[in-house]
Design an enzyme around this catalytic site. Structure first.
Site, PDB file in Angstrom:
ATOM      1  N   VAL A 124      85.143  27.203 140.578  1.00 26.52           N
ATOM      2  CA  VAL A 124      83.700  27.391 140.409  1.00 26.52           C
ATOM      3  C   VAL A 124      83.186  28.535 141.280  1.00 26.52           C
ATOM      4  O   VAL A 124      82.462  29.422 140.822  1.00 26.52           O
ATOM      5  CB  VAL A 124      82.934  26.089 140.740  1.00 26.52           C
ATOM      6  CG1 VAL A 124      81.428  26.319 140.653  1.00 26.52           C
ATOM      7  CG2 VAL A 124      83.347  24.968 139.797  1.00 26.52           C
ATOM      8  N   THR A 125      83.556  28.533 142.571  1.00 24.58           N
ATOM      9  CA  THR A 125      83.002  29.483 143.542  1.00 24.58           C
ATOM     10  C   THR A 125      83.442  30.914 143.243  1.00 24.58           C
ATOM     11  O   THR A 125      84.584  31.162 142.841  1.00 24.58           O
ATOM     12  CB  THR A 125      83.431  29.089 144.957  1.00 24.58           C
ATOM     13  OG1 THR A 125      83.018  27.746 145.208  1.00 24.58           O
ATOM     14  CG2 THR A 125      82.816  30.015 145.997  1.00 24.58           C
ATOM     15  N   ALA A 129      78.783  33.974 144.556  1.00 23.20           N
ATOM     16  CA  ALA A 129      78.175  32.743 144.051  1.00 23.20           C
ATOM     17  C   ALA A 129      78.887  31.557 144.678  1.00 23.20           C
ATOM     18  O   ALA A 129      79.869  31.052 144.150  1.00 23.20           O
ATOM     19  CB  ALA A 129      78.272  32.679 142.529  1.00 23.20           C
ATOM     20  N   GLY A 130      78.369  31.160 145.851  1.00 24.91           N
ATOM     21  CA  GLY A 130      78.920  29.996 146.524  1.00 24.91           C
ATOM     22  C   GLY A 130      77.958  28.842 146.412  1.00 24.91           C
ATOM     23  O   GLY A 130      78.078  27.978 145.551  1.00 24.91           O
ATOM     24  N   SER A 131      76.951  28.843 147.271  1.00 29.63           N
ATOM     25  CA  SER A 131      75.949  27.774 147.223  1.00 29.63           C
ATOM     26  C   SER A 131      75.077  27.857 145.984  1.00 29.63           C
ATOM     27  O   SER A 131      74.469  26.871 145.578  1.00 29.63           O
ATOM     28  CB  SER A 131      75.068  27.840 148.481  1.00 29.63           C
ATOM     29  OG  SER A 131      75.828  27.559 149.635  1.00 29.63           O
ATOM     30  N   ARG A 264      94.676   6.898 180.638  1.00 29.73           N
ATOM     31  CA  ARG A 264      94.556   8.097 181.467  1.00 29.73           C
ATOM     32  C   ARG A 264      93.791   7.754 182.754  1.00 29.73           C
ATOM     33  O   ARG A 264      92.631   7.323 182.704  1.00 29.73           O
ATOM     34  CB  ARG A 264      93.810   9.181 180.694  1.00 29.73           C
ATOM     35  CG  ARG A 264      93.485  10.442 181.481  1.00 29.73           C
ATOM     36  CD  ARG A 264      94.710  11.211 181.871  1.00 29.73           C
ATOM     37  NE  ARG A 264      94.363  12.546 182.361  1.00 29.73           N
ATOM     38  CZ  ARG A 264      95.220  13.361 182.963  1.00 29.73           C
ATOM     39  NH1 ARG A 264      96.480  12.975 183.152  1.00 29.73           N
ATOM     40  NH2 ARG A 264      94.836  14.546 183.371  1.00 29.73           N
ATOM     41  N   GLU A 363      82.464  21.854 148.776  1.00 29.24           N
ATOM     42  CA  GLU A 363      81.741  20.950 147.889  1.00 29.24           C
ATOM     43  C   GLU A 363      80.252  20.898 148.221  1.00 29.24           C
ATOM     44  O   GLU A 363      79.590  19.877 148.055  1.00 29.24           O
ATOM     45  CB  GLU A 363      82.353  19.544 147.930  1.00 29.24           C
ATOM     46  CG  GLU A 363      83.408  19.305 146.874  1.00 29.24           C
ATOM     47  CD  GLU A 363      84.672  20.147 147.056  1.00 29.24           C
ATOM     48  OE1 GLU A 363      84.586  21.374 146.831  1.00 29.24           O
ATOM     49  OE2 GLU A 363      85.728  19.599 147.388  1.00 29.24           O
ATOM     50  N   GLY A 364      79.741  22.019 148.706  1.00 32.08           N
ATOM     51  CA  GLY A 364      78.319  22.136 149.031  1.00 32.08           C
ATOM     52  C   GLY A 364      78.080  22.065 150.520  1.00 32.08           C
ATOM     53  O   GLY A 364      78.416  21.071 151.161  1.00 32.08           O
TER      54      GLY A 364
END
Length: 390
Positions: A124-125, A129-131, A264, A363-364
């Site tokens: 898709v990306t 064009a990402g977001s 520890r 995924e956003g």
């Protein structure tokens, strides 16, 4: 409201946890190799996932999948999230929208994936064009008997091992967003680069170019113009699974940090005796508890037939945003508790620190999730997000 697991769900969680423990045996090997594992080993681990009933968990049993509800899938993915190096990609989870294919597409594409004979990847990306997927420049132009696909896709998760891609492109002069099945070996398809990211994942996230790739009409998924609708449904499920996996990762990080703090010693006492450490452990426990509860709630709602899909989309965004941000806080505290050793790549908490960062991006992004949530609030009010579906 009964929040207890059924006996079947308790058994499912046990099987998923046991399989996750198997994967953990190969974390160091994956890290040392920069991600990939030998093919023969992956085949063995795939068979083990099938035997455990945790392969293709989102596909119907009558097609050969595990036939799990979304809540059941969340239970499984939470256990998988405890494993580093994205080894949870080995028990394959086909893209949910493959189930919308017609009978021919199901036989050609989906069933071989369920049988582990083929692998799919979602493309898709794009570079610009990402977001904003609506700004994509990939196009499909009418040709005799089909379409000519042109464009470029980035961050195609598992595209390096995929046999075919689901490519979103704008079809025809109307630029109707559409999903196309594209064989990776088709003429005009080129995998141009496999970037090296912060995390060392078992599979890559390559970039592809498509130059006059012919796609026949029969390889359009769901019909021309259905791309956004299908992609949105894919995002809803994937965001829920990210929420589940980040909760699982945070739980493992907390367990490791708690055990470390008990063993520890500094200044003559276990560091768990010191209130600053106790505060960090408590904050981690709270982050995990509230996000597990909400993620389970949304998954349960998704399984109810009367659930409004638009509200569900926003709730999945809420779960993904909250859980991924919380997991980042948890692993940061846990690394701090480990001190210098937390910065050592041979310690799982270091790998989780690197790996969980991307969950606020893919995924956003967190920012996009906030916009989705705000849009739901403005359109439908506070009750839609705050209350379970009735």
């Amino acid at each position: 409201m009964d929040m207890r697991y059924t006996p079947e769900q308790a058994d499912l969680k046990r099987r998923a946890a046991e399989y996750a423990q198997l994967l953990m045996q190969y974390e160091d090997q994956s890290e040392e190799a920069g991600g990939p594992l030998p093919r023969e080993l992956v085949v063995d681990l795939t068979r083990a996932a099938m035997d455990a009933g945790v392969y293709a968990i989102n596909m119907p049993a009558e097609w050969g999948g595990a036939g799990l509800s979304l809540l059941d899938q969340v239970i499984v993915e939470e256990e998988f999230g405890k494993v580093t190096n994205c080894l949870w990609d080995i028990p394959w989870r086909p893209a949910n929208v493959l189930a919308y294919g017609d009978e021919r597409q199901r036989e050609k594409y989906l069933l071989p994936v369920i049988r582990a004979e083929k692998f799919d990847a979602f493309a898709v990306t794009e570079p610009g064009a990402g977001s904003d997927p609506s700004s994509g420049k990939s196009t499909a132009t009418r040709a005799e008997g089909g379409w000519l696909l042109n464009g470029e896709k980035w961050f195609v998760t598992c595209g390096d091992i995929a046999d075919f891609l689901l490519v979103q492109a704008d079809a025809g002069p109307e630029r109707l967003a559409t999903l196309f099945f594209v064989d990776k070996s088709a003429p005009g398809v080129e995998m141009t680069r496999v970037p090296h990211f912060m995390h060392s994942a078992v599979n890559g996230h390559p970039e592809f170019t498509f130059t006059d790739v012919f796609v026949p009409d029969e390889d359009v998924l769901g019909g021309v113009g259905k791309g956004y609708e299908l992609t949105k449904e894919w995002f809803t499920d994937e965001r829920l699974m990210i929420a589940a996996r980040t909760v699982g990762a945070a739980e493992r990080a907390l367990r490791l940090a708690r055990d470390w703090a008990l063993g520890r010693e500094q200044f003559g006492a276990p560091i768990a005796d010191y209130q600053l450490i106790q505060g960090m452990l408590a904050d981690c426990a709270v982050d995990i508890a509230v996000n597990r509860a909400y993620t389970h709630q949304v998954a349960w709602e998704a399984d109810q037939p009367a659930t409004d899909r638009k509200t569900l989309h926003a709730k999945a965004s809420t779960a993904k945003l909250a859980a991924s941000e919380a997991a980042g806080r948890v692993v940061d505290r846990c690394l701090q508790i480990f001190g210098g050793r937390g910065y050592d790549r041979s310690y799982p908490v270091e790998r989780m620190y690197r790996e969980l960062r991307v969950d606020r991006i893919w995924e956003g992004t967190s920012e996009i999730q906030r916009l989705i949530i705000a849009n739901e609030l403005i359109k439908r009010g506070t009750g839609a997000l705050a209350l379970p579906t009735r």
